[in-house]
Design an enzyme around this catalytic site. Structure first.
Site, PDB file in Angstrom:
ATOM      1  N   CYS A  50      14.386  25.472  21.992  1.00 21.70           N
ATOM      2  CA  CYS A  50      13.253  25.552  21.063  1.00 21.70           C
ATOM      3  C   CYS A  50      12.063  24.826  21.684  1.00 21.70           C
ATOM      4  O   CYS A  50      12.202  24.153  22.696  1.00 21.70           O
ATOM      5  CB  CYS A  50      13.527  24.824  19.750  1.00 21.70           C
ATOM      6  N   ASP A  71       9.377   6.152  14.857  1.00 21.97           N
ATOM      7  CA  ASP A  71       9.187   7.562  14.545  1.00 21.97           C
ATOM      8  C   ASP A  71       9.575   8.350  15.798  1.00 21.97           C
ATOM      9  O   ASP A  71       8.995   8.143  16.863  1.00 21.97           O
ATOM     10  CB  ASP A  71       7.702   7.785  14.204  1.00 21.97           C
ATOM     11  N   GLU A 124       0.832  -1.203   0.000  1.00 17.07           N
ATOM     12  CA  GLU A 124       0.000   0.000   0.000  1.00 17.07           C
ATOM     13  C   GLU A 124       0.869   1.257   0.000  1.00 17.07           C
ATOM     14  O   GLU A 124       1.783   1.408   0.798  1.00 17.07           O
ATOM     15  CB  GLU A 124      -0.890   0.070   1.243  1.00 17.07           C
ATOM     16  N   SER A 159      13.161  13.253   8.873  1.00 18.81           N
ATOM     17  CA  SER A 159      11.749  13.332   8.516  1.00 18.81           C
ATOM     18  C   SER A 159      11.409  14.629   7.800  1.00 18.81           C
ATOM     19  O   SER A 159      10.261  14.880   7.475  1.00 18.81           O
ATOM     20  CB  SER A 159      10.884  13.163   9.764  1.00 18.81           C
ATOM     21  N   GLY A 160      12.382  15.472   7.550  1.00 22.56           N
ATOM     22  CA  GLY A 160      12.143  16.684   6.771  1.00 22.56           C
ATOM     23  C   GLY A 160      11.948  17.911   7.629  1.00 22.56           C
ATOM     24  O   GLY A 160      12.038  19.038   7.168  1.00 22.56           O
ATOM     25  N   ARG A 161      11.673  17.687   8.913  1.00 18.32           N
ATOM     26  CA  ARG A 161      11.491  18.852   9.747  1.00 18.32           C
ATOM     27  C   ARG A 161      11.920  18.635  11.188  1.00 18.32           C
ATOM     28  O   ARG A 161      12.871  19.217  11.661  1.00 18.32           O
ATOM     29  CB  ARG A 161      10.021  19.278   9.728  1.00 18.32           C
ATOM     30  N   ARG A 162      11.242  17.756  11.862  1.00 15.94           N
ATOM     31  CA  ARG A 162      11.459  17.765  13.305  1.00 15.94           C
ATOM     32  C   ARG A 162      11.823  16.413  13.897  1.00 15.94           C
ATOM     33  O   ARG A 162      11.629  16.185  15.076  1.00 15.94           O
ATOM     34  CB  ARG A 162      10.205  18.270  13.995  1.00 15.94           C
ATOM     35  N   LYS A 207       5.883   8.081   6.314  1.00 18.63           N
ATOM     36  CA  LYS A 207       6.310   8.866   5.143  1.00 18.63           C
ATOM     37  C   LYS A 207       7.535   8.239   4.471  1.00 18.63           C
ATOM     38  O   LYS A 207       8.484   7.840   5.137  1.00 18.63           O
ATOM     39  CB  LYS A 207       6.627  10.291   5.573  1.00 18.63           C
ATOM     40  N   HIS A 217      13.011   9.028  11.191  1.00 13.50           N
ATOM     41  CA  HIS A 217      12.294   7.769  11.043  1.00 13.50           C
ATOM     42  C   HIS A 217      13.314   6.650  10.910  1.00 13.50           C
ATOM     43  O   HIS A 217      14.412   6.879  10.433  1.00 13.50           O
ATOM     44  CB  HIS A 217      11.432   7.775   9.777  1.00 13.50           C
ATOM     45  N   ASP A 221      10.254  12.162  17.357  1.00 14.47           N
ATOM     46  CA  ASP A 221       9.858  13.510  17.035  1.00 14.47           C
ATOM     47  C   ASP A 221      10.392  14.474  18.089  1.00 14.47           C
ATOM     48  O   ASP A 221      10.137  14.278  19.275  1.00 14.47           O
ATOM     49  CB  ASP A 221       8.317  13.522  17.093  1.00 14.47           C
TER      50      ASP A 221
HETATM   51 ZN   LIG Z   1      16.792  23.847  19.719  1.00 10.62          ZN
END
Ligand SMILES: [Zn+2]
Ligand code: SF4
Lengths: 454, 474
Positions: free
Chosen positions: A156, A143, A75, A194-197, A357, A200, A145
């Site tokens: 941050c 995953d 899938e 994962s492209g940002r934060r 993803k 994976h 994060d």
């Molecule tokens: Zn930071």
């Protein structure tokens, strides 16, 4: 994207309206990302063949033991730019995959399990009593994060990440990767930004792909040190008279050093009252905490090494406390674990039918490509240096040397990433897939011979 | 049926005389039809007891005692030589009973596995080792040399989980996938995909084997059942099997409570005060629509019989409602028969005891149906509305919903009972008629108990052949 295609999707789901609006606004002036860029990326750079080879696991070969239906039972799901979500897409060849991606230009591609039958034809199979449409294989995935670490970082919060807090991801990769290899015996492991934060992890060994949900959950629990549920505050609890060898190794080889040499100072964990109170809370002994508090409150001069100094004081006091003994010494480890130990999204790993993803997607908010990370030198990985879509396209235009046909990426800064994927992940993986296919084929032949001669 | 009725062969037991069989294949044994059924009922009591205890969240050490007690009380036999046979026969009969749907298989698999786990743990170590050998587990104890190389780690794990450290301990090395529960608890040392399990952890390994073997076997039994047995045995074993699968093993609610007899004029009142939600809902719908579909008529009708509504009153009750919708004439023609039938006045004997919660919960109401268990079959929204109408307070309501989300429907019903009656219900709700009786008891402040009257719902059949050859049917 026209209506017809949408309807063809069958199980389309509309994502919440507000979210669409919000995303529209955010994307109105895209920095490094828009649909045209994405078209060009899918048109020229996306490594279709490598993806296909990976997810075929050797079944696209000529060996009589190959299962040619294998890739077609996988899938895929696409999230389109109008936030239409197409589930249960499946493709029988690399060109089908390539054409579909080029045509639909998905903002996000997710990979799901391999089902017992072609997922796009699942309705045809659901007629009979016992439903035979069921997931049969799926990589073991993790995953992680950074937004789950908000109580362990001060630089941050939320989806933001910087070079001060990224080491938390590095720690996660090191701890999990080592355990997957040394403890569980897996060897074909792919780590992806994962492209940002976050990151994976795809564990692709045949044995990993065939784990059932109970076994997946067991591995996840093996990694778990937080008590309470996922929604309550993350509290590390290291009970028992001794720690399991896995925790000991993680602590001595990774966590302790990262805590003492990096995070302690970079996150200023003891900087002020509010911060050190959070740590004192983890010590269940009034006399110790009040002594430390007294010392620290009276000495407010902020020095370079204030974090290190206070941590040393805390450790000394806890270790020297002979009669309270082990319980208090365990606190030191609990503090280290609290600020460093990997925090996994458990649900993603536990169930075979969870989607994740795909590598080499582009994150629509950052425009960054989800590139592989080499765990061997993951401490060198810098998320802010990951290729951005617009940059890649620029390189493509100005590029000097270009490879033949499918090797357009070669001249771009994605080149190294695809090369790593191919040489360090794909080649060894396919080699062992071939061996596995060969072995199981021979066993089958042997078995049928035996049954004939009976 | 031609069968060689030789002397009953005694079963070959495991080498060391273990009393715990592995149920690898059905024994080539002739069983009297009567025993076929009675043994199964006894085992079913054990399984139901375990199932109830699990759903009440009993702890492992409580479970251990409970399981062994249940076993001792129910699986007795006057000839001790027959104990093992009874064990094996009853297991295989229940395979037939519980092979027929996914849901039944799941239940049987999980309860039999639990039973096996505690029985295995109860065996002495040398018998455990012999059982492992019987399982053909390909695992050997780790050699001394290998043990020495990982000893430090093994001791560390032992310390971590609070086990005594012994120097001559026997360890087995198995793929980690085989012992998920030990991996999950970090109760084993794992290296390169292999878990080192101590002798006292072997039960986890054996359980995995037991479960996977039984799971496959049930699928095969189901195939044999649908392809042959169902047809061949349709007059003989099938009715027994079917009765067993729906039999309710608690108190017999077919007999109304002592002195309990209700008259028609009270029925509205007691429906409000003492009906569980499943029945209250049907009752309400009947008054609203003057009609109920078959499933609803059965569920409510048998319940009312159990409550003590006499046949004549039952007829009057249903007639009053139905004739407003379909007319008196059609009622007599189409519906009166089945009501008499429920009271055993027409047709053949069938199992017309009031439905248990388990049966109601596992029913599958379709469009236009109102039967089933509201905790299971209502949407959350509808359930909240219904509970509010029963005057369940806010706090209790959230507790009920919480149980429902975790699929503990009977516990949800128990909480509702407690909220509505302001009194605890220690036995839990297992049967709508029990709910009713308990409610009445509280309302009348009576102390008399109806729990002693435990009559089985199943009766033996004796047809043209009263022997079953086990390995032919399972
Ligand atoms: Zn930071
Ligand atoms: S739990 Fe039992 S008594 Fe309660 S509503 Fe459901 S079926 Fe009826």
């Amino acid at each position: 994207m026209n209506r017809e295609e949408v309807e063809n999707g069958g199980d389309d789901m509309l994502i919440d309206r507000d979210e669409i609006e919000q995303r529209r606004l955010e994307n109105a002036v895209p920095e490094g990302f828009n649909a045209d860029y994405l078209k060009a990326y899918y048109g020229k750079i996306f490594p279709y063949v490598d993806m296909f080879k990976w997810l075929s696991y050797g079944n696209d070969g000529k060996h009589p033991g190959c299962d040619h239906s294998y890739f077609g039972r996988r899938e895929f799901s696409f999230t389109l730019d109008n936030d239409i979500y197409l589930r249960f897409q499946s493709f029988n060849s690399v060109s089908e995959l390539e054409n579909a991606i080029k045509e639909k230009c998905p903002f996000k591609i997710d990979i799901g399990p391999v089902y017992s039958v072609d997922p796009s034809k699942r309705h045809a199979y659901s007629q009979g009593g016992d439903n035979i449409f069921t997931p049969v294989e799926k990589e073991l995935v993790f995953d992680i994060d950074i937004s789950d670490y908000d109580d362990a970082r001060y630089c941050c919060s939320g989806a933001d990440v910087c070079l001060e807090c990224w080491p938390l991801m590095t720690i996660a990769i090191k701890v999990i990767d080592t355990a997957l290899r040394d403890d569980f015996g897996f060897s074909h492991i792919l780590w992806v930004y994962s492209g940002r934060r976050g990151v994976h992890c795809w564990v692709c060994d045949g044995k990993a792909r065939r784990l059932n949900n109970e076994q997946r959950a067991a591995i996840v629990d093996y990694f778990r040190v937080y008590k309470g549920n996922e929604n309550s505050s993350k509290k590390v609890s290291l009970v028992g008279p001794a720690l399991h060898p896995f925790l000991v190794r993680s602590h001595t080889e990774v966590l302790k050093d990262y805590f003492e040499k990096r995070l302690l100072s970079s996150q200023n964990l003891f900087l002020n009252e509010e911060r050190f109170e959070k740590i004192l809370e983890m010590i269940p002994d009034e006399s110790v905490t009040s002594e430390l508090r007294g010392r620290w409150l009276s000495n407010k001069r902020s020095r370079e090494e204030i974090n290190v100094a206070r941590w040393d004081q805390l450790k000394n006091l806890l270790q020297s406390n002979k009669q309270k003994g082990q319980g208090l010494r365990r606190c030191i480890e609990e503090i280290v674990f609290t600020f460093t130990y990997p925090r996994l999204d458990m649900e993603v790993s536990k169930h075979m039918n969870h989607l994740l993803k795909a590598p080499f997607c582009v994150h629509p908010k950052t425009g960054r490509v989800c590139v592989p990370i080499n765990p061997k030198n993951c401490e060198e990985f810098n998320p802010s240096a990951v290729p951005i879509l617009s940059q890649l396209l620029g390189e493509l235009n100005t590029g000097g040397f270009k490879g033949e046909g499918d090797n357009e990426w070669d001249g771009t800064s994605l080149g190294d990433c695809v090369r790593y994927f191919r040489e360090s992940f794909l080649q060894p993986l396919l080699k062992s897939c071939k061996e596995e296919i060969e072995t199981s084929y021979n066993a089958k032949v042997q078995q049928s011979r035996n049954s004939i001669s009976w | 049926m031609e069968a060689v009725r030789s002397q009953r062969k005694s079963l070959v037991s495991t080498g060391v005389g273990s009393t715990l069989p592995l149920y690898r294949s059905a024994p080539p044994l002739e069983v009297r039809l009567e025993d076929f059924e009675l043994y199964a009922i006894d085992r079913l009591r054990v399984l139901k007891g375990i199932s109830d205890a699990l759903s009440r969240g009993k702890k492992p050490d409580e479970m251990e005692k409970l399981v062994l007690d249940l076993w001792k009380t129910n699986m007795r036999h006057q000839h001790s030589s027959e104990l093992l046979n009874k064990d094996i026969i009853s297991h295989f009969v229940l395979r037939l009973v519980y092979c027929r749907t996914e849901e039944l298989r799941k239940w049987f698999l999980s309860i039999e596995t639990t039973l096996f786990r505690y029985r295995f743990r109860d065996e002495p170590p040398e018998k455990q080792r012999a059982l492992m050998a019987d399982f053909d587990l390909p695992y050997k104890a780790v050699t001394i040399a290998e043990y020495e190389s990982v000893k430090e780690k093994l001791n560390q794990v032992a310390r971590a989980i609070g086990q005594p450290i012994t120097t001559d301990a026997i360890y087995y090395k198995v793929p980690f996938e085989e012992v998920p529960e030990l991996v999950a608890g970090r109760r084993v040392f794992i290296q390169k995909g292999n878990a080192y399990i101590a002798m006292n952890q072997v039960v986890s390994l054996v359980i995995t084997q037991f479960r996977s073997h039984l799971s496959k076997a049930l699928v095969l039994t189901n195939r044999k059942w649908t392809s042959m047995i169902r047809e061949q045995e349709k007059d003989r074993l099938v009715p027994i099997i079917e009765a067993l699968s729906t039999s309710y093993l608690g108190p017999d609610y077919n007999q109304p409570r002592e002195h309990a007899e209700i008259s028609l004029k009270d029925i509205d009142q007691i429906a409000k005060s003492s009906f569980p939600l499943c029945m209250g809902h049907l009752f309400e719908k009947l008054q609203e629509d003057h009609h109920l579909k078959h499933g609803g008529r059965m569920q409510l009708g048998l319940f009312l019989k159990g409550v003590g509504l006499k046949l004549d009153d039952a007829l009057a009750f249903w007639r009053a409602e139905f004739s407003r919708k379909v007319g008196a004439e059609r009622f007599e023609k189409e519906y009166a028969y089945s009501i008499r039938h429920n009271y055993g006045k027409e047709g053949k004997r069938t199992d017309y005891t009031p439905y248990s919660c388990q049966k109601i919960i596992s029913s599958t109401p379709g469009v236009g149906d109102h039967h089933g268990c509201p905790y299971r079959h209502f949407s959350e929204e509808n359930l909240r509305a219904a509970l509010t109408r029963m005057r369940v307070g806010n706090r209790a309501l959230e507790d009920v919903i919480d149980k429902v989300r975790n699929r503990h429907y009977q516990l949800a019903c128990t909480l509702t009972f407690e909220a509505v009656h302001g009194s605890s219900c220690d036995a839990g709700v297992n049967h709508p008629n029990q709910y009713y009786n308990d409610s009445q008891r509280i309302l009348e402040s009576q102390v008399s108990s109806s729990w002693t009257n435990t009559k089985m719902a199943c009766k033996g059949y004796l047809c043209h052949c009263d022997f079953v050859i086990m390995d032919l049917v399972v």
